[in-house]
Design an enzyme around this catalytic site. Structure first.
Site, PDB file in Angstrom:
ATOM      1  CB  SER A  63      35.399  38.940  49.546  1.00 39.91           C
ATOM      2  OG  SER A  63      36.768  39.068  49.279  1.00 39.91           O
ATOM      3  CE  LYS A  66      37.915  42.777  50.654  1.00 37.13           C
ATOM      4  NZ  LYS A  66      37.888  41.455  50.009  1.00 37.13           N
ATOM      5  CB  SER A 123      35.891  42.519  46.546  1.00 29.17           C
ATOM      6  OG  SER A 123      36.013  41.696  47.681  1.00 29.17           O
ATOM      7  CE  LYS A 229      33.180  42.685  49.001  1.00 26.94           C
ATOM      8  NZ  LYS A 229      33.089  41.812  47.827  1.00 26.94           N
TER       9      LYS A 229
END
Length: 387
Positions: A63, A66, A123, A229
């Site tokens: 993730s 992102k 997320s 993140k």
């Protein structure tokens, strides 16, 4: 407009030592990310690496993908192509996304502001797809834009196949590339208003109210951490791109492939401790500081200010003495109208004895368009009368 180097006489201070060599020697002698497959510790303003481990090894970013999704979202907002108050209708495709999600339903409408929270805090794969479809028309179009931005940033070891980081063949990045992407995302200073949220609610007071809890626990547990993140898949293991700001110095820490979330967080905290114990920065210029002005003979404005894209800081070892330096500006070789606000026009370089200490892009302070025939006539007439 030909490439031009402008030297500015600046009576400021800079590191006496060859900083990058010292940092490289020291960082190779220490182990700050034991157990992780790769890691990077970067000072944000200069991009100097304070520590790295297998920095260019291609790995699944999960993730952390992102971060690039967020870059394109923030870019669209800042270019007024997207408004925080705009409501986005959720497609069947967005609603069907698995993994981390904020449980969007097909046909539901949610503001860009709340969808952005869904991506940055929880997320949410569904929120990522919804915004990708809104910005580029389709997920496929958005992924093309992601890879286009990868090329613009000069990254050699990153390729995206989706907006979310869900496992897919030929979807990879590196710790170094993730740090550069984080550096780019942090250009948009308001992003940390979202990534620093520890908990919040979507659809507050409604039957389908959703509690957002940040997947990055260091936001709560490490002073100064305000992003960015996390990532996890069974193949990628535990990943985190974190950023912190303390004592005027912002750093970026990336860990990929840690075995547990505890190990991942401990590695990042250890790197941050090392950065703040050993180093400090001295700011030379703030963001948007006017460095020069270029004359536009055929522009709707005659002079365009050239400003710093981000703060210009010099990195030094704590207690290190400073002495003189040279600041130069090297313009792009072909600058043509129209010029959008924020367009990169030049690079500012700070050097000592021909060693580059830091480089920061210089950008247009405002938009400049081609002047109309009437504007040019009035300008010419004014000049004639003046003489």
């Amino acid at each position: 407009m030909k490439k031009l180097v402008v030297y500015l006489t600046v009576l400021m201070m800079v590191c006496v030592s060859n900083v990058s060599v010292i940092h490289g020697q020291e960082s190779s002698q220490i182990e700050l990310a034991e157990g992780a497959k790769s890691a990077v510790l970067m000072e944000h303003s200069s991009g100097t690496l304070l520590y790295d481990k297998n920095a260019h090894e291609k790995l699944p970013p999960a993730s952390m993908t992102k971060i690039m999704t967020l870059i394109l979202i923030m870019e669209a907002i800042h270019q007024d192509k997207l408004s925080l108050n705009e409501k986005v209708r959720i497609s069947e495709r967005a609603a069907s996304m698995g993994g981390s999600q904020i449980f969007l339903e097909a046909g539901e409408e949610m503001t860009v502001n709340d969808l952005l929270k869904g991506v940055a805090v929880a997320s949410g794969n569904d929120a990522s797809v919804a915004l990708a479809e809104r910005i580029s028309g389709s997920v496929e179009g958005f992924v093309k834009d992601m890879n286009k931005k990868v090329k613009e940033l000069g990254l050699k070891n990153t390729k995206f196949q989706n907006t979310t980081g869900l496992p897919e063949e030929d979807h990879y990045s590196t710790a170094y590339d993730m740090a550069v992407m984080a550096q780019e995302l942090l250009k948009y200073e308001d992003i940390t208003k979202y990534t620093s949220i520890y908990e919040d609610y979507l659809r507050k007071g409604q039957e389908n109210e959703f509690w957002l809890v940040n997947t990055n626990k260091l936001v709560r547990h490490y002073p100064g951490v305000d992003g960015l993140k996390t990532g996890y898949t069974s193949k990628a293991k535990y990943c985190l791109t974190a950023t912190a700001k303390k004592n005027g110095m912002r750093v970026i820490a990336v860990v990929m492939g840690a075995k547990t979330p505890k190990e991942r967080n401990a590695n990042v905290a250890g790197m941050l401790d090392y950065a703040y114990n050993q180093f400090a920065t001295e700011e030379l210029y703030k963001k948007n500081h006017k460095m020069d002005s270029i004359e536009l003979s055929r522009g709707d404005i005659q002079n365009l200010d050239v400003v710093t894209e981000r703060p210009v800081s010099l990195l030094k070892k704590k207690g290190e003495k400073l002495d003189n330096m040279k600041v130069s500006i090297e313009y792009e070789s072909d600058i043509q109208l129209p010029i959008e606000k924020g367009t990169r026009l030049a690079m500012l370089k700070v050097t000592k004895k021909d060693k580059t200490l830091t480089e920061v892009p210089l950008v247009a302070a405002e938009t400049a368009k081609k002047a109309s025939v009437w504007q040019l006539y009035k300008r010419t007439l004014g000049q004639m009368l003046h003489h």
